[in-house]
Structures are given as C-alpha cells and as structure tokens.
Enzyme design. Structure first.
Site, PDB file in Angstrom:
ATOM      1  N   GLY A   1      14.985  58.824  34.242  1.00 48.42           N
ATOM      2  CA  GLY A   1      16.279  58.237  33.894  1.00 48.42           C
ATOM      3  C   GLY A   1      17.397  59.247  34.004  1.00 48.42           C
ATOM      4  CG  ASN A   2      21.124  58.086  34.785  1.00 41.39           C
ATOM      5  OD1 ASN A   2      21.988  57.759  33.980  1.00 41.39           O
ATOM      6  ND2 ASN A   2      20.615  57.220  35.658  1.00 41.39           N
ATOM      7  NE  ARG A   3      21.798  65.561  30.595  1.00 37.77           N
ATOM      8  CZ  ARG A   3      21.145  66.030  29.536  1.00 37.77           C
ATOM      9  NH1 ARG A   3      21.312  65.452  28.361  1.00 37.77           N
ATOM     10  NH2 ARG A   3      20.348  67.073  29.653  1.00 37.77           N
TER      11      ARG A   3
END
Ligand code: CTP
Ligand code: CA
Length: 225
Positions: free
Chosen positions: A33-35
């Site tokens: 995933g990412n932020r």
C-alpha cells in the site's frame, strides 16, 4: 470565482473524484500500500458539492466521513478502482484522479497466509504492472469534452518531473506537489503547482486542501464547454 462563496458554477455537472490509496493483496492479511490519507480527494469532493456538482467519489482505503450528498463507491485494489472510475466517468464532465494508485501488484495472490520457514530464505514477491487508470481515461475521452486531471506526488525535481509527466499522461491538468515524510501525506495543508496542457502553470501556495481544491475546480470549470 471572484471570491463569491455562493457561486454554483458546477451546477448541472457530474464530476468524478478518486481518493485514497489502492492496496494490492499479497495474502489474506497482507498488502502492498501507500501513505495516502484521502484528505485531498475528499476536499475536492466537498468543494465540488458546495459548487453545485453531482459528485461520485471513488475511495480506496480511506477512514474519513462520507461528504454529504456525494455518491461514495468504496474500492480496495487498483483493478477495483479502475472499474469503478471508468463506469462513473462514462457520463462525467470532469474526472480528477487524486488517488495514489499502486503501479504494481503481486503477480500471485496466496489464498492462505504465507508462513515463515525457520532457516529458509523468504520467497521473493514478483510484481506485475497495474492498469493505468488515468491513461485509460485519456484514451476514452479522446476528442470528447471531458476535463481530466491527474495528481503527481514527486519527491525531487518537482517541476521538471511534472512537466514530463503531464506530456506523457496527456491529461488536461496535472496537480504537482512535493511529498516526503513530513510533506502532504496526512496533513491538512498542501502546496502545489498546477500545470496545464496549454502551457499554463498556476502556483498554489501552502494552504488548506480545500483552497487547493477550489483552485483545481476554477481551472476545470474554465475548461468546461
Ligand atoms: N495513476 C493511475 N493509474 C495508475 C498510476 C497512476 O490512474 N496505475 C494516476 C494517479 O492517480 C495520478 C497520476 O496517474 O493522478 C500520476 O500518478 P503518478 O504515480 O505520479 O505517475 P506514474 O505515471 O505512475 O509515474 P511514476 O509513479 O513512475 O512517477
Ligand atoms: Ca505511480
């Protein structure tokens, strides 16, 4: 908008906004995933609603309250987001891709939790490329009058990378902001430069994500027929 908060310049328009960050499952309990928090996309949805638009908000992995009046479509992975965005975009006057979309996903999904074997090296995770939603939107809208906006988060050479990306993506506007550990992600404020396909560059100084959203809609509205 001339500072008129009552302006409903998007009345009668359908706009699609993507928000959040896609997640690519590795096994039932893990993902890549990412932020992205989704805050900028949600601010875009709220400001478009305030300006009178019908809003479809395609959200991925966001923990934020639904904006009142928006149609919210929840998605998880990039392929789910792609289907939801393309479907909603079919009759849209504008599409803003504020979501952070995973470029790659694991080639294989393990349908049981991956276990470690003491003493053995872990198996590598092979990645394959995801569909590029923005590129597909641009292809489908060719010769149409839909306004398409991309976002670019860059950690370095922000302007240079932004101009190159705008040319490569072929969208109408590209909102470029600088990201890093302490910039943009999960913060209530944002700064950006908005590049347009016709060569314009609009500098948006650090301010609320709503302020940036309103400038985006100003530029979108100006490009709507
Ligand atoms: N985007 C998309 N589908 C993808 C990847 C990105 O629709 N598979 C969209 C993003 O939502 C954003 C824009 O494309 O609006 C630019 O994303 P970005 O990650 O900055 O560009 P990439 O082309 O993926 O280039 P790179 O990550 O290598 O910088
Ligand atoms: Ca990317």
């Amino acid at each position: 908008r001339g500072g008129l908060d009552t302006a409903r310049d998007l009345a009668g328009r359908h706009v699609v906004v993507s928000a959040g960050g896609t997640r690519e499952p590795i096994d039932p309990v893990r993902f890549i995933g990412n932020r992205s928090s989704g805050m900028q996309g949600y601010a875009l949805a709220r400001t478009a609603l305030a300006r009178g638009a019908r809003v479809t908000l395609v959200a991925a992995n966001v923990a934020l309250p639904d904006p009142a009046g928006a149609e919210v479509v929840r998605t998880g992975s990039t392929r789910e987001m792609r289907d939801a965005v393309l479907k909603a975009a079919a009759d849209a006057d504008a599409v803003v891709m504020a979501a952070a979309v995973a470029d790659f996903r694991p080639a294989d999904y393990e349908d049981v939790k991956i276990k470690k074997t003491p003493g053995a090296e872990p198996a590598p995770i092979r990645l394959v490329e995801n569909p590029d939603i923005l590129a597909e939107l641009v292809r489908e809208a060719r010769d149409g009058d839909q306004v398409i906006v991309g976002f670019a988060a860059e950690t370095h050479d922000v302007l240079e990378n932004g101009r190159r990306k705008l040319a490569r993506k072929g969208c109408d506007l590209l909102v470029v902001n600088q990201v890093g550990e302490h910039l943009a992600f999960g913060r209530p404020d944002n700064a950006a430069v908005i590049l347009s396909a016709d060569g314009e560059a609009v500098d948006v100084p650090r301010g609320s994500k709503e302020t940036l959203a309103d400038v985006v809609w100003d530029l979108v509205a100006a490009r709507m027929i």
